[in-house]
Design an enzyme around this catalytic site. Structure first.
Site, PDB file in Angstrom:
ATOM      1  N   LYS A   1     111.576  37.462  97.950  1.00  0.00           N
ATOM      2  CA  LYS A   1     111.101  36.243  98.607  1.00  0.00           C
ATOM      3  C   LYS A   1     110.413  36.601  99.919  1.00  0.00           C
ATOM      4  O   LYS A   1     110.913  37.403 100.706  1.00  0.00           O
ATOM      5  CB  LYS A   1     112.268  35.296  98.872  1.00  0.00           C
ATOM      6  CG  LYS A   1     111.861  33.887  99.275  1.00  0.00           C
ATOM      7  CD  LYS A   1     113.098  32.976  99.286  1.00  0.00           C
ATOM      8  CE  LYS A   1     112.713  31.525  99.492  1.00  0.00           C
ATOM      9  NZ  LYS A   1     112.212  31.285 100.852  1.00  0.00           N
TER      10      LYS A   1
ATOM     11  N   HIS B   1      97.415  11.846 102.896  1.00  0.00           N
ATOM     12  CA  HIS B   1      98.782  11.406 102.580  1.00  0.00           C
ATOM     13  C   HIS B   1      99.518  12.445 101.729  1.00  0.00           C
ATOM     14  O   HIS B   1     100.429  12.101 100.962  1.00  0.00           O
ATOM     15  CB  HIS B   1      98.781  10.058 101.848  1.00  0.00           C
ATOM     16  CG  HIS B   1      98.102   8.958 102.585  1.00  0.00           C
ATOM     17  ND1 HIS B   1      98.765   8.124 103.457  1.00  0.00           N
ATOM     18  CD2 HIS B   1      96.793   8.566 102.605  1.00  0.00           C
ATOM     19  CE1 HIS B   1      97.915   7.248 103.970  1.00  0.00           C
ATOM     20  NE2 HIS B   1      96.699   7.507 103.474  1.00  0.00           N
TER      21      HIS B   1
ATOM     22  N   ASN C   1     108.499  34.705 103.254  1.00  0.00           N
ATOM     23  CA  ASN C   1     108.347  33.409 103.920  1.00  0.00           C
ATOM     24  C   ASN C   1     107.169  33.398 104.894  1.00  0.00           C
ATOM     25  O   ASN C   1     106.754  34.456 105.393  1.00  0.00           O
ATOM     26  CB  ASN C   1     109.629  33.054 104.670  1.00  0.00           C
ATOM     27  CG  ASN C   1     110.808  32.860 103.735  1.00  0.00           C
ATOM     28  OD1 ASN C   1     110.628  32.470 102.583  1.00  0.00           O
ATOM     29  ND2 ASN C   1     112.005  33.130 104.220  1.00  0.00           N
TER      30      ASN C   1
ATOM     31  N   GLU D   1     105.981  29.476 111.020  1.00  0.00           N
ATOM     32  CA  GLU D   1     107.281  28.921 111.425  1.00  0.00           C
ATOM     33  C   GLU D   1     107.567  29.215 112.891  1.00  0.00           C
ATOM     34  O   GLU D   1     108.033  28.336 113.640  1.00  0.00           O
ATOM     35  CB  GLU D   1     108.385  29.506 110.540  1.00  0.00           C
ATOM     36  CG  GLU D   1     108.383  28.962 109.124  1.00  0.00           C
ATOM     37  CD  GLU D   1     109.389  29.650 108.217  1.00  0.00           C
ATOM     38  OE1 GLU D   1     109.551  29.176 107.079  1.00  0.00           O
ATOM     39  OE2 GLU D   1     110.010  30.649 108.650  1.00  0.00           O
TER      40      GLU D   1
ATOM     41  N   SER E   1     114.495  36.675 102.610  1.00  0.00           N
ATOM     42  CA  SER E   1     115.825  36.175 102.296  1.00  0.00           C
ATOM     43  C   SER E   1     116.824  37.311 102.255  1.00  0.00           C
ATOM     44  O   SER E   1     116.506  38.420 101.823  1.00  0.00           O
ATOM     45  CB  SER E   1     115.815  35.465 100.933  1.00  0.00           C
ATOM     46  OG  SER E   1     117.126  35.095 100.551  1.00  0.00           O
TER      47      SER E   1
END
Length: 462
Positions: A320, A184, A322, A327, A314
């Protein structure tokens, strides 16, 4: 454009102009004019299958004494060139065309007739010779199966086997990294990172097993059924000989369908294959999202691993990075799930003796195979193989995990265990420290019962 840019071609409906340098003829040109819909052409692998089917058909007709050897040899030579991609620019027809794929079949017939005529120095007719013993109604379903079977065998299976190998290697490398489990999305009992990766490996291996089973149905071909499944205008042994020749050429065990009526009127095997690809997409989506969560941070998230830094993340936030590969893989999975919906609807469109959404079945099925294969390799090589473990972050979370008290349940009972867990969580203290205060257990007993590594081994931890 000036008249010297065109030539006049004729078919049963009359005359029309065709670009002078085009290898296709009148029927293909009509389709080009009738279907300016998407700009999407039939996939490369489908055109390859068309070439191979025409190659096998010419060979079968020659073996059965229905076509002269010289014509068959000329057609076969040119068909293999089409299969190899030498003439892809001469297959311009939109995916959204006649539902039987007749336009694509005639496209192949016209291109091959033109090429074979030039090769032979005498006329080779698109219908009478290249399409001998065939109908679009059995050629196109055959090409759907052949192209999908080849895509799975030559591209997808090797990619998935590579992914399994990388997952197994990373699981072995991290088998002793104990971390907080999560159910969960909440802290749960510990697992090893290797166990987590082993679960992913099992998912991909299951998909390989499913695809292997589906291949049995994809290997059954419609060829020989001609117009409605009765085999009109084809020798009774034609379909069998085509299957044998295709098998020899592709190393896939093709055979005629047990029911040519089913093979023409339905696309159940393609729907099944698409469904198995959807299952694979669901598995890859789970893996990709787990990687994103584990990589989240690096400071304010879970931060258990660091995925390879592949590109700036970014345009406004310097530094940054990612999780771009997970993705991209997740987007592939979304596309495949959508493709499956299309194939499912198309599979329902078998009316009486023919399915009439064959081109869109081929397009979506083959796209799913291709992008899943490519995404699996990217995930293996650019995400899983190179991620590093943030041991300090893992240890910090594990030491403070109040759910470790579960291991004390057989000794102190659920109610006291719950009280220990709540106090440890409320005060931000280790479970062992609180349990020492609230129970009669010794330090040695607590060390043994709460050893995170032991807790990953299963069984009752007495």
């Amino acid at each position: 454009m000036s008249d010297d840019k065109f030539r006049v071609e004729r078919d049963s409906m009359g005359e029309l102009r065709v670009p002078a340098d085009a290898l296709w003829g009148a029927q293909t040109q009509r389709a080009v004019q009738n279907f300016p819909i998407s700009g999407l052409r039939m996939p490369r692998r489908f055109i390859a299958a068309l070439g191979l089917v025409k190659w096998a058909a010419a060979g079968a007709n020659a073996e059965l004494g229905l076509m002269t050897t010289d014509k068959a040899v000329a057609i076969q030579k040119c068909a293999l060139e089409v299969a190899a991609g030498d003439y892809d620019e001469h297959f311009p027809i939109d995916v959204f065309q006649t539902g039987s794929g007749t336009s694509s079949n005639m496209n192949a017939n016209e291109v091959l007739a033109r090429l074979a005529s030039d090769e032979l120095g005498s006329e080779v007719h698109p219908n009478d010779h290249v399409n001998m013993s065939q109908s679009s109604n059995d050629v196109i379903p055959t090409c759907v199966h052949v192209s999908a079977a080849m895509g799975i065998a030559d591209s997808l299976r090797p990619a998935l086997e590579h992914l399994v190998e990388v997952l197994q290697g990373k699981a072995d490398e991290t088998r002793d990294v104990v971390k907080t489990g999560r159910t969960h999305l909440m802290d749960a009992m510990p697992v090893t990172l290797g166990q987590e990766l082993d679960g992913w490996r099992a998912q991909i291996e299951s998909s390989l097993e499913r695809l292997a089973d589906t291949q049995k149905r994809l290997a059954e071909l419609a060829q020989g059924g001609t117009a409605v499944g009765t085999g009109i205008n084809a020798h009774p042994k034609f379909g069998e000989k085509v299957a044998v020749l295709l098998s020899e050429r592709t190393n896939i065990d093709f055979r005629p369908s047990d029911s040519l009526f089913e093979a023409l009127s339905s696309q159940d095997a393609a729907v099944e294959a698409s469904g198995q690809l959807k299952v694979l997409a669901v598995s890859l989506m789970k893996i990709a999202n787990d990687l994103r969560w584990m990589n989240a941070g690096p400071l304010a998230g879970i931060g258990e691993i660091a995925l390879p830094a592949l590109q700036p993340g970014s345009s406004i936030m310097p530094g940054k990075v990612n999780p771009v590969i997970p993705e991209a893989v997740a987007m592939v999975c979304a596309q495949v799930i959508g493709n499956d919906a299309t194939v499912t609807i198309a599979g329902q469109s078998g009316n009486f003796q023919l399915n009439v959404m064959l081109p869109v079945v081929a397009y979506n099925l083959l796209q799913s195979i291709e992008i899943l294969a490519n995404a699996s390799r990217c995930l293996a090589d650019n995400a899983i193989a190179g991620f590093t473990v943030n041991q300090d972050k893992i240890d910090e979370a594990l030491d403070r995990n109040p759910i470790l008290v579960t291991a004390l349940n057989p000794v102190i009972g659920y109610e006291l265990g719950a009280a220990v867990a709540k106090k440890a969580y409320a005060e931000g203290r280790p479970v062992k420290e609180v349990a020492k205060e609230m129970t009669d257990l010794s330090n040695e007993e607590l060390d043994r019962l709460l050893d995170p590594a032991r807790l990953t081994e299963g069984g009752i931890q007495h």
